[in-house]
Design a protein around this motif. Structure first.
Motif, PDB file in Angstrom:
ATOM      1  N   LEU A  18       0.830  -1.208   0.000  1.00 29.68           N
ATOM      2  CA  LEU A  18       0.000   0.000   0.000  1.00 29.68           C
ATOM      3  C   LEU A  18       0.860   1.253   0.000  1.00 29.68           C
ATOM      4  O   LEU A  18       0.601   2.220  -0.727  1.00 29.68           O
ATOM      5  CB  LEU A  18      -0.926   0.006   1.222  1.00 29.68           C
ATOM      6  N   PRO A  36      -6.647   8.484  -0.409  1.00 33.63           N
ATOM      7  CA  PRO A  36      -7.305   7.449   0.396  1.00 33.63           C
ATOM      8  C   PRO A  36      -6.356   6.331   0.817  1.00 33.63           C
ATOM      9  O   PRO A  36      -6.574   5.696   1.858  1.00 33.63           O
ATOM     10  CB  PRO A  36      -8.413   6.931  -0.539  1.00 33.63           C
ATOM     11  N   ILE A  37      -5.294   6.091   0.034  1.00 37.74           N
ATOM     12  CA  ILE A  37      -4.329   5.068   0.436  1.00 37.74           C
ATOM     13  C   ILE A  37      -3.548   5.542   1.663  1.00 37.74           C
ATOM     14  O   ILE A  37      -3.341   4.786   2.618  1.00 37.74           O
ATOM     15  CB  ILE A  37      -3.377   4.734  -0.731  1.00 37.74           C
ATOM     16  N   GLU A  39      -4.629   7.670   3.838  1.00 33.25           N
ATOM     17  CA  GLU A  39      -5.580   7.674   4.960  1.00 33.25           C
ATOM     18  C   GLU A  39      -5.752   6.257   5.520  1.00 33.25           C
ATOM     19  O   GLU A  39      -5.838   6.070   6.741  1.00 33.25           O
ATOM     20  CB  GLU A  39      -6.931   8.229   4.499  1.00 33.25           C
ATOM     21  N   LYS A  40      -5.807   5.271   4.619  1.00 37.96           N
ATOM     22  CA  LYS A  40      -5.933   3.879   5.070  1.00 37.96           C
ATOM     23  C   LYS A  40      -4.695   3.451   5.849  1.00 37.96           C
ATOM     24  O   LYS A  40      -4.795   2.781   6.899  1.00 37.96           O
ATOM     25  CB  LYS A  40      -6.144   2.974   3.862  1.00 37.96           C
ATOM     26  N   LEU A  41      -3.522   3.825   5.372  1.00 37.35           N
ATOM     27  CA  LEU A  41      -2.290   3.504   6.085  1.00 37.35           C
ATOM     28  C   LEU A  41      -2.257   4.175   7.455  1.00 37.35           C
ATOM     29  O   LEU A  41      -1.851   3.563   8.453  1.00 37.35           O
ATOM     30  CB  LEU A  41      -1.085   3.960   5.259  1.00 37.35           C
ATOM     31  N   ARG A  42      -2.699   5.420   7.493  1.00 38.44           N
ATOM     32  CA  ARG A  42      -2.701   6.149   8.767  1.00 38.44           C
ATOM     33  C   ARG A  42      -3.613   5.469   9.777  1.00 38.44           C
ATOM     34  O   ARG A  42      -3.282   5.357  10.969  1.00 38.44           O
ATOM     35  CB  ARG A  42      -3.142   7.591   8.529  1.00 38.44           C
ATOM     36  N   ALA A  43      -4.775   4.995   9.293  1.00 36.39           N
ATOM     37  CA  ALA A  43      -5.700   4.297  10.187  1.00 36.39           C
ATOM     38  C   ALA A  43      -5.133   2.958  10.644  1.00 36.39           C
ATOM     39  O   ALA A  43      -5.404   2.504  11.762  1.00 36.39           O
ATOM     40  CB  ALA A  43      -7.035   4.078   9.476  1.00 36.39           C
ATOM     41  N   SER A  44      -4.312   2.323   9.801  1.00 36.61           N
ATOM     42  CA  SER A  44      -3.786   0.995  10.116  1.00 36.61           C
ATOM     43  C   SER A  44      -2.568   1.049  11.029  1.00 36.61           C
ATOM     44  O   SER A  44      -2.443   0.247  11.962  1.00 36.61           O
ATOM     45  CB  SER A  44      -3.415   0.259   8.824  1.00 36.61           C
TER      46      SER A  44
END
Length: 657
Positions: A18, A36-37, A39-44
């Protein structure tokens, strides 16, 4: 390896993939895809400094400088030894308008990594912007030492040398920038300026000619031309740079396309067509020239030619919405209704069409009966009034419907359709300040299963096997308001009452002016002694009405307590009490049509589907035939003929379908 360890390894590899994908999209300029990638990494992974840094960099690149700076600052707190973090933090603060903090950040980046050419270059740029040429010179000199192949570094070095009055050295630096970036106009502009200072006019002229090929719209580049070299240059203020560029570089498709655009802004459609055709011949693989040529021939009334050009353009760029929509309108104009409707959806992919996010899936009748349909707003309030004339047909077929529209229409729609759900327009600013529609919040609240754009409704219900005849006056006005208006109209004078609108209230561009007439032009064709004239012009027409009264003694009755832009419920009630209305293609025309009174439109029919009639409003008489070009001289005369017919017969000369 244990199952748990294998799972952890797989998750780590997925996150790494990712991260690699996000960076690739970011570096390729696909910022909306990268976001969005990240943001997804930040959430993970939580507040990872690399993710914070890159997401912050993306934020300021998309205009959110302060937000980007905050994210990069969080990354710096975790990894204060990173020069690139400070470098990008400086750029974010520079974008945010704080050069002092930006300069400190760049300085810190230079200290941490003395080999960072980017940091020295950015430091030089800030020094130039804040008026410190000596500091800029030292930083830029170091930048070119570290990045000898970087054109921007040489450009800033040259600028610093020029600001320090070292013109010969500046010319050498700008020459290096030109050699490294020969397709960029900026080095040529600076070379021209420097050679003029050195009184080397021949070299300045050469640099100017090269620069104008790359950016013919940059007027400063023509500044040293003598007036006797360019006859009538004052008269050709807008066109001169583009025309000159075609003389200097007649084989460049780009300069001919730019000339076509300039002619278009001045409504010279014949010249647009010639310039665009030249551009298309030179670069047949580019869509821009075909779009300009198709648009120009459409405006000239050469609809079959416009269709041929549009079709060919779509083979070059099948997803180019503007040329597809032009094909639709041209087809309607020659009576090719099937083709017109086929390409009608292209309106939604035009360059100026608002982007829409989280819109439910599109509904078509072949997909069965939907549970809940959202009818999304097309564009302006006039567009919604026009297209929602098909709403009664949709409500017969779908029980649960929600309409997105301007709040000013809520009272009229709620009174006309008590079971209808209404929501305000879901407008949000996009990353570049453009208007977008975002339905995420209302989708969560209302659970729409399907959607339509309001402009889809005529294609469903005024065409094909589902076609039905429109009803006259689909909006119901307030009876108490009507009673009050009847009293006030009686005080103005005797019936019949003729309502007048002659232009838009806002955004009166040159192209919109084509569709409008002045109040004087309208009055010249109206037997004013046979009517009591009522103002339907929104905006502020006070001066025009006063001037008419002073020049001719003719009164157009206005109601200062009525805000015709905001109080549409009251305006509709007033319109419903009139005997006849006249308007160009504005929101006033759409509203008058929707309340069912006889209306003369100073335009073609809506969607250009008929002559002397309209497929959406049976009470509308359009004065322009669908086959007419955009500019016609006799609209006022045609209106006058229709008014005299109305006085004689008590109705308009609307043709039968």
């Amino acid at each position: 390896m244990t199952p748990a360890a294998a799972t952890v390894k797989q998750e780590t590899e997925n996150l790494q993939q990712l991260f690699t994908e996000a960076i690739a999209q970011h570096e390729s300029g696909h910022l909306d895809t990268a976001r969005p990638i990240y943001e997804k990494l930040r959430a993970s992974v939580g507040p990872n400094p690399d993710v914070l840094h890159l997401l912050g960099t993306l934020e300021f690149q998309q205009g959110a400088a302060h937000k980007g700076a905050r994210l990069i600052r969080q990354a710096i707190l975790q990894r204060p030894e990173s020069a690139s973090y400070y470098d990008h933090f400086g750029s974010a603060m520079r974008s945010a308008g704080d050069p002092a903090i930006a300069e400190k950040a760049y300085g810190r980046a230079c200290f941490i990594n003395p080999a960072s050419g980017s940091a020295f270059l950015n430091s030089a740029i800030v020094a130039l912007e804040t008026g410190h040429p000596d500091k800029a010179l030292a930083k830029a000199e170091e930048a070119v030492r570290l990045m000898p192949g970087n054109a921007d570094a040489w450009l800033r070095f040259g600028t610093a040398l020029h600001a320090s009055n070292k013109y010969e050295m500046a010319a050498e630096a700008f020459g290096q920038a030109r050699n490294m970036a020969p397709d960029t106009a900026e080095p040529y502009f600076h070379l021209q300026r420097t050679f003029i200072t050195l009184e080397n006019i021949a070299a300045a002229n050469k640099a100017a000619k090269q620069g104008m090929l790359l950016d013919p719209g940059r007027h400063e580049i023509y500044a040293h031309f003598r007036s006797d070299d360019v006859p009538d240059s004052a008269r050709l203020t807008g066109l001169f740079p583009k025309r000159l560029a075609t003389i200097v570089k007649p084989s460049s498709s780009k300069v001919w396309e730019q000339l076509a655009a300039e002619y278009y802004s001045e409504l010279q459609y014949e010249a647009v067509a010639k310039s665009a055709q030249r551009s298309a011949v030179l670069a047949p693989e580019l869509i821009g020239a075909y779009n300009s040529l198709a648009t120009a021939t459409y405006h000239l009334g050469q609809f079959e030619r416009s269709i041929r050009i549009s079709r060919y353009g779509l083979t070059v760029s099948p997803s180019f919405g503007d040329i597809g929509f032009n094909l639709s309108l041209s087809a309607f104009s020659i009576g090719d209704i099937e083709t017109g409707w086929k390409y009608w959806p292209n309106r939604l992919s035009m360059a100026n069409a608002a982007k829409r996010f989280h819109l439910p899936k599109h509904w078509t009748p072949t997909r069965g009966k939907p549970s809940h349909v959202l009818v999304a707003s097309e564009q302006g309030i006039g567009d919604d009034i026009i297209h929602l004339s098909c709403l009664p047909d949709l409500l017969e077929e779908v029980e649960h419907v929600t309409v997105e529209t301007d709040i000013r229409l809520f009272p009229l729609l709620m009174r006309s359709f008590p079971s209808l759900n209404l929501i305000e327009k879901q407008l949000r600013p996009g990353p570049n300040g453009e208007t977008t529609h975002d339905y995420e919040n209302v989708q969560s609240a209302h659970r729409f299963t399907h959607s339509l754009i309001s402009g889809d409704l005529p294609a469903l219900y005024r065409h094909g096997r589902r076609k039905s005849e429109p009803q006259n006056g689909y909006l119901k006005t307030d009876e108490q308001m009507r009673s009050e208006w009847r009293k006030r109209l009686k005080e103005c004078g005797p019936a019949p009452y003729l309502g007048l609108c002659w232009r838009s209230g806002t955004l009166v561009t040159d192209h919109r002016k084509i569709a409008y007439l002045s109040l004087d032009e309208l009055i010249a064709e109206i037997p004013t002694n046979r009517f009591t004239l009522i103002n339907l012009q929104y905006g502020d027409p006070t001066d025009e009405i006063s001037d008419l009264k002073e020049k001719t003694g003719i009164t157009v009755h206005d109601f200062p307590d009525l805000n015709q832009t905001k109080e549409l419920d009251r305006v509709a009630a007033l319109m419903s009490c009139l005997d006849l209305a006249v308007s160009p293609g504005t929101a006033a025309l759409a509203l008058a049509c929707s309340v069912g009174i006889p209306v003369i439109g100073l335009q073609k029919s809506y969607l250009f589907v008929g002559d002397g009639r309209d497929i959406l409003f049976p009470n509308l008489y359009p004065v322009k035939p669908r086959s007419a070009p955009t500019i016609v001289p006799d609209r006022a005369q045609r209106m006058g003929e229709a008014i005299r017919y109305f006085l004689k017969h008590g109705s308009l000369p609307i043709r039968k379908a």
